[in-house]
Structures are given as C-alpha cells and as structure tokens.
Motif scaffolding. Structure first.
Motif, PDB file in Angstrom:
ATOM      1  N   ASN A 262       8.436 -41.154  -7.546  1.00 43.13           N
ATOM      2  CA  ASN A 262       9.079 -40.192  -8.445  1.00 43.13           C
ATOM      3  C   ASN A 262      10.424 -39.799  -7.843  1.00 43.13           C
ATOM      4  O   ASN A 262      10.560 -38.751  -7.212  1.00 43.13           O
ATOM      5  CB  ASN A 262       8.184 -38.966  -8.653  1.00 43.13           C
ATOM      6  CG  ASN A 262       8.791 -37.920  -9.569  1.00 43.13           C
ATOM      7  OD1 ASN A 262       8.650 -36.729  -9.336  1.00 43.13           O
ATOM      8  ND2 ASN A 262       9.485 -38.339 -10.603  1.00 43.13           N
ATOM      9  N   TRP A 263      11.428 -40.647  -8.033  1.00 43.00           N
ATOM     10  CA  TRP A 263      12.748 -40.395  -7.454  1.00 43.00           C
ATOM     11  C   TRP A 263      13.356 -39.099  -7.979  1.00 43.00           C
ATOM     12  O   TRP A 263      14.207 -38.487  -7.331  1.00 43.00           O
ATOM     13  CB  TRP A 263      13.696 -41.564  -7.727  1.00 43.00           C
ATOM     14  CG  TRP A 263      14.029 -41.763  -9.187  1.00 43.00           C
ATOM     15  CD1 TRP A 263      13.428 -42.627 -10.052  1.00 43.00           C
ATOM     16  CD2 TRP A 263      15.035 -41.097  -9.946  1.00 43.00           C
ATOM     17  NE1 TRP A 263      13.985 -42.543 -11.302  1.00 43.00           N
ATOM     18  CE2 TRP A 263      14.987 -41.600 -11.264  1.00 43.00           C
ATOM     19  CE3 TRP A 263      15.982 -40.111  -9.643  1.00 43.00           C
ATOM     20  CZ2 TRP A 263      15.838 -41.165 -12.279  1.00 43.00           C
ATOM     21  CZ3 TRP A 263      16.834 -39.668 -10.661  1.00 43.00           C
ATOM     22  CH2 TRP A 263      16.764 -40.196 -11.955  1.00 43.00           C
ATOM     23  N   ASN A 264      12.905 -38.649  -9.149  1.00 46.25           N
ATOM     24  CA  ASN A 264      13.497 -37.474  -9.791  1.00 46.25           C
ATOM     25  C   ASN A 264      12.715 -36.203  -9.475  1.00 46.25           C
ATOM     26  O   ASN A 264      12.806 -35.220 -10.207  1.00 46.25           O
ATOM     27  CB  ASN A 264      13.570 -37.686 -11.299  1.00 46.25           C
ATOM     28  CG  ASN A 264      14.673 -36.877 -11.959  1.00 46.25           C
ATOM     29  OD1 ASN A 264      15.508 -36.287 -11.280  1.00 46.25           O
ATOM     30  ND2 ASN A 264      14.693 -36.848 -13.277  1.00 46.25           N
ATOM     31  N   THR A 266      12.011 -32.716  -7.579  1.00 44.00           N
ATOM     32  CA  THR A 266      12.991 -31.701  -7.197  1.00 44.00           C
ATOM     33  C   THR A 266      12.525 -30.773  -6.076  1.00 44.00           C
ATOM     34  O   THR A 266      13.186 -29.784  -5.775  1.00 44.00           O
ATOM     35  CB  THR A 266      13.336 -30.835  -8.422  1.00 44.00           C
ATOM     36  OG1 THR A 266      12.143 -30.169  -8.879  1.00 44.00           O
ATOM     37  CG2 THR A 266      13.908 -31.671  -9.553  1.00 44.00           C
ATOM     38  N   ASP A 270      17.522 -31.385  -6.060  1.00 49.13           N
ATOM     39  CA  ASP A 270      17.629 -32.245  -7.227  1.00 49.13           C
ATOM     40  C   ASP A 270      17.650 -33.708  -6.806  1.00 49.13           C
ATOM     41  O   ASP A 270      18.440 -34.115  -5.943  1.00 49.13           O
ATOM     42  CB  ASP A 270      18.914 -31.893  -7.983  1.00 49.13           C
ATOM     43  CG  ASP A 270      18.982 -32.533  -9.350  1.00 49.13           C
ATOM     44  OD1 ASP A 270      17.910 -32.794  -9.933  1.00 49.13           O
ATOM     45  OD2 ASP A 270      20.105 -32.789  -9.838  1.00 49.13           O
ATOM     46  N   ARG A 271      16.753 -34.499  -7.383  1.00 50.44           N
ATOM     47  CA  ARG A 271      16.637 -35.941  -7.120  1.00 50.44           C
ATOM     48  C   ARG A 271      16.340 -36.238  -5.654  1.00 50.44           C
ATOM     49  O   ARG A 271      16.685 -37.311  -5.157  1.00 50.44           O
ATOM     50  CB  ARG A 271      17.897 -36.689  -7.592  1.00 50.44           C
ATOM     51  CG  ARG A 271      18.178 -36.570  -9.067  1.00 50.44           C
ATOM     52  CD  ARG A 271      19.406 -37.377  -9.482  1.00 50.44           C
ATOM     53  NE  ARG A 271      20.609 -36.933  -8.785  1.00 50.44           N
ATOM     54  CZ  ARG A 271      21.345 -35.880  -9.116  1.00 50.44           C
ATOM     55  NH1 ARG A 271      21.006 -35.145 -10.156  1.00 50.44           N
ATOM     56  NH2 ARG A 271      22.415 -35.554  -8.418  1.00 50.44           N
ATOM     57  N   SER A 272      15.710 -35.309  -4.958  1.00 48.13           N
ATOM     58  CA  SER A 272      15.301 -35.585  -3.574  1.00 48.13           C
ATOM     59  C   SER A 272      14.185 -36.618  -3.541  1.00 48.13           C
ATOM     60  O   SER A 272      14.171 -37.501  -2.690  1.00 48.13           O
ATOM     61  CB  SER A 272      14.857 -34.308  -2.880  1.00 48.13           C
ATOM     62  OG  SER A 272      13.839 -33.643  -3.605  1.00 48.13           O
ATOM     63  N   GLY A 273      13.230 -36.498  -4.477  1.00 50.14           N
ATOM     64  CA  GLY A 273      12.214 -37.531  -4.633  1.00 50.14           C
ATOM     65  C   GLY A 273      10.922 -37.275  -3.889  1.00 50.14           C
ATOM     66  O   GLY A 273      10.842 -36.451  -2.968  1.00 50.14           O
ATOM     67  N   GLU A 296      18.654 -33.386  -0.972  1.00 48.59           N
ATOM     68  CA  GLU A 296      19.068 -33.577  -2.361  1.00 48.59           C
ATOM     69  C   GLU A 296      19.723 -34.945  -2.542  1.00 48.59           C
ATOM     70  O   GLU A 296      20.443 -35.437  -1.672  1.00 48.59           O
ATOM     71  CB  GLU A 296      20.051 -32.474  -2.744  1.00 48.59           C
ATOM     72  CG  GLU A 296      20.522 -32.518  -4.184  1.00 48.59           C
ATOM     73  CD  GLU A 296      21.408 -31.332  -4.545  1.00 48.59           C
ATOM     74  OE1 GLU A 296      22.018 -31.369  -5.618  1.00 48.59           O
ATOM     75  OE2 GLU A 296      21.463 -30.371  -3.742  1.00 48.59           O
ATOM     76  N   SER A 297      19.423 -35.581  -3.679  1.00 48.55           N
ATOM     77  CA  SER A 297      20.034 -36.858  -4.084  1.00 48.55           C
ATOM     78  C   SER A 297      19.694 -38.024  -3.170  1.00 48.55           C
ATOM     79  O   SER A 297      20.428 -39.009  -3.114  1.00 48.55           O
ATOM     80  CB  SER A 297      21.564 -36.718  -4.202  1.00 48.55           C
ATOM     81  OG  SER A 297      21.898 -35.762  -5.189  1.00 48.55           O
ATOM     82  N   TYR A 299      16.989 -39.855  -3.686  1.00 48.33           N
ATOM     83  CA  TYR A 299      16.273 -40.798  -4.555  1.00 48.33           C
ATOM     84  C   TYR A 299      15.093 -41.439  -3.822  1.00 48.33           C
ATOM     85  O   TYR A 299      14.776 -42.612  -4.025  1.00 48.33           O
ATOM     86  CB  TYR A 299      17.213 -41.863  -5.107  1.00 48.33           C
ATOM     87  CG  TYR A 299      18.137 -41.373  -6.206  1.00 48.33           C
ATOM     88  CD1 TYR A 299      17.995 -41.803  -7.515  1.00 48.33           C
ATOM     89  CD2 TYR A 299      19.166 -40.479  -5.936  1.00 48.33           C
ATOM     90  CE1 TYR A 299      18.838 -41.361  -8.524  1.00 48.33           C
ATOM     91  CE2 TYR A 299      20.021 -40.028  -6.925  1.00 48.33           C
ATOM     92  CZ  TYR A 299      19.854 -40.473  -8.221  1.00 48.33           C
ATOM     93  OH  TYR A 299      20.686 -40.028  -9.212  1.00 48.33           O
TER      94      TYR A 299
END
Length: 420
Positions: A262-264, A266, A270-273, A296-297, A299
């Motif tokens: 689940n790359w998305n 939070t 945000d988008r930490s995964g 964060e980010s 993925y």
C-alpha cells in the motif's frame, strides 16, 4: 489447563529471529541499452533464470533472459508480431523455463485491448500468444501477469463486466495457451480495478483491487482464489483503513501467507507507504510492515515479494544518505517476528534512479529494478542482483520471555473476541 495454554503460547512464539547476509551485488545492463529504454521496469526470477523487461524500447518493447549462474544475458524475447507502442514487457513473470510477457497496448481485440506471450526461456522461442476470448478495446489485458507450473494468470484491469474499470482476471493453461476460466469477484463493482496486481503460488492466486470500497472509498482490497476451481478463498482488507488508500497495488502469496503493498498509506506521512502480512486462510492480519526510517513520499510498498521467512518491500522514492531524491531502497522483514532485518541500497545509487520500483525474490536471489538509472543514457535503466543468505539467530532469553508474554496477551484478547 493453564499448563496447556502456556505451552501453546511458547510454541507460537518464535525462539529465534532471522538474520540476512547480503552479498554479491551484480549490476545487470543489456548490451543494446539506450536512453529511454526503461530496462528492468519489471523483473522476475525463478531458480537460476531471471527475466527483465524494457517496455520503453524503440522496438515496441522487449524482455531479456538472464542466467544467474553465468551472469550472462542469453536471449532477447521479442514477439513475432510486435509493433511500435505495444508496450511489450509492461509486466513479466517466469516459472521453470516458461516466461509470460505482457503486451499491454496490443490491438488484436480493439485499440489497446492488450495481449500476452509465452516464451521458452531456454531457447528464446515464442510458444503462444494469449488473448481474452471476450477481448475489447481499452481493456488493458496483461496489465499484470503471473505464472506457476499449473496456471498463467493475466489481469485485465479495465474490463467492464461489473461496470467501467471493474476489472477481471483470466486463467490460462501454460502448456497449451488455452483460456481455462475468467474470474471476477462476487462483489465486483465499477472502478474497483480488480487485477491491479496478481501473483500465484501453485494453484493459489492473489489479486489486488485498489478501487474496492469495502472499508471506505478507494481504500482497496486483495482477493485470494483457487485457480483450479475458480473459488474465492478470501478477501483481505487493511486493519487501519484510516491510513489506507489504494491497498492492493502490489501482492504476493506463498503457502498460507499473503503480502499486500500500500504505497499510498499515510501513517508516516503522505505516501509514506506500508505492507501487510496476512494468513489468507483465516483472513488474519499478522503484521503491518513499515521501515525504521519511514518518511513522507517514500512509496514504500510499491512492490512486494515473499520468499521463505522473508518479506521484501520496495520503496522506490526514498531519499539517499545525502538527501538525494528518489534513490530508492528495498527493505527485508522477518515474517516470524515482524522485525526489520535489513535495508538494501545500490552501491552506486543516484538520485532519480528509483531503485526498488519492482522486485523479485526466489531461491536466495533478490532482483531489484532501477529502471530510471542512466548508465546507457538517460532513463536507460538497470537492475541489481543480490545473494541473500538467511539464517535463524536465537533470541536472548529476555526477548523470548517478552515475546511469549505478548503472545499470551494476544491469545487472551482473541479468546475474548476483542481481536479478530
């Protein structure tokens, strides 16, 4: 009764954790690589055979067979009827000496209907071309593919049997290339994107559906099926839906375990995964994996792979040690303890190479994509092969006792019904 309960708890609690030794980084580059090839945009490995695709190639896409023992690329897999913009190699999979290669934008059944090819990896020969019996334009048949000794599984993520972009999955016989069945979920719905990712072990297939709404709008789910009977065996959703979007973007299955990316997610920004380990037979979520240095980010969860007692998870946009963007990493976790074992980064990793975008793991060989690496020109791409030696390490007595106490607490909660 108390003695039996304690005996059960101690049996359920591992007396060891796994440690991994990572050795022999080998960087794989094709002899004919050029800019914008996206070599290794998708990879797979089975035994001594690795297959790596380059869907950005000017030819319309190509896949390469790599012999792990010799370190040589032995064949280029090119469909007999390949055309420009077919996106050959959008996804690939290998089992034994048979590889299945996607051709996502092939037009046999209408514009961008999609198809897939079977190749013999020993000879490079094309064996069969796979098309859905009910192919239609823009279905994107072969958006994800998987193969075992008994079945070829091909996703068609934008098929519309249950509404626009509801998605479906087809099962083929790997020996004959004949379509065996078409699978759609019992609760299929528009925009579910059933077939977001697929994987198979033996006759058990797992199928992601990033648009599923069971636990909230577009939260996502993963389904488990028997490919011999077509029976739905399980539906898996994340236990923390408040942090989840597009769960099921990456999936893998092994024995009774299912791993879902689940790359998305939070939880850590945000988008930490995140990635989730399940016992698919019971539907129980066993662990939620996040890295020790989650950010964060990252993925994290863009791709996942299971081998033995190890879960591998890609984080293709994590920062480098010097703050370089999108260097990427792969994390290894122990599925017995849930602990992080190691973090792997490329020895020559550079910003925007996106190491970890796609991963494959089998027989101690970990294959990692870095499809935007630039050794052969901008975005030419590369892959890295690692030897992973896993060995159990006994837990200190204190940690064992602590783990047993936690196991007892969990067991009591389960008995009381407070934990599913």
């Amino acid at each position: 009764m108390r003695r039996s309960l304690l005996t059960l708890v101690f049996c359920l609690t591992p007396l060891y954790a796994n440690a991994a030794t990572i050795t022999n980084e080998v960087k794989i580059l094709p002899d004919d690589g050029v800019a914008n090839d996206w070599f290794a945009n998708t990879v797979d490995v089975d035994g001594d055979t690795a297959v790596l695709a380059a869907r950005g190639a000017d030819t319309g896409g190509v896949a390469y067979v790599f012999d792990i023992e010799t370190g040589e690329i032995t064949h280029r897999l090119v469909p007999e009827d390949v055309a420009a913009n077919d996106a050959v190699g959008y996804d690939i999979a290998v089992s034994g000496n048979i590889a299945v290669v996607s051709s996502l934008l092939d037009d046999d059944g209408g514009n961008n209907s999609g198809s897939a090819y079977l190749f013999n990896t020993d000879t490079g020969e094309q064996i069969a071309k796979l098309n859905a019996e009910d192919a239609a334009a823009v279905d994107h048949f072969s958006s994800s593919v998987a193969i075992s000794d008994s079945a070829v599984v091909v996703a068609s993520r934008y098929d519309d049997d249950h509404g626009a972009s509801s998605g479906s999955v087809y099962v083929f016989d790997p020996d004959t290339g004949e379509q065996v069945m078409k699978i759609t979920p019992e609760d299929g719905a528009a925009s579910q994107v059933f077939g977001s990712d697929v994987a198979i072990s033996g006759t058990t297939a797992i199928i992601g559906a990033i648009g599923d709404d069971d636990v909230g709008f577009n939260k996502g789910a993963a389904y488990v099926y028997d490919t011999q009977t077509g029976e739905q065996l399980a539906k898996l959703t994340a236990g923390d839906p408040e942090n989840v979007y597009s769960f099921g973007n990456a999936v893998d299955v092994s024995d009774t375990f299912a791993l879902v990316g689940n790359w998305n997610n939070t939880e850590n920004g945000d988008r930490s995964g995140a990635a989730y380990l399940f016992d698919w037979q019971t539907g129980e979520e066993i662990y939620k994996f996040t890295p020790d240095d989650a950010a964060e980010s990252d993925y994290f969860g863009i791709d996942v792979a299971l081998y033995g007692d190890i879960a591998a998870v890609g984080a293709y946009r994590s920062e480098g040690d010097e703050g370089q963007l999108n260097v990427g990493a792969v994390y290894l976790f122990d599925i017995n303890s849930g602990g992080q074992i190691d973090k792997i980064v490329a020895s020559d990793g550079l910003a925007y190479s996106e190491f970890g975008y796609n991963i494959a793991f089998d027989d101690g060989s970990l294959l990692v994509s870095a499809y935007l690496d630039d050794d052969n020109g901008r975005y030419s791409g590369s892959a890295y092969l690692y030897s992973v030696d896993v060995a159990p390490v006994p837990l200190p007595a204190g940690l064992w006792l602590l783990g047993s106490a936690l196991g007892l607490l969990t067991l009591r909660r389960r008995i009381s019904g407070r934990v599913a």
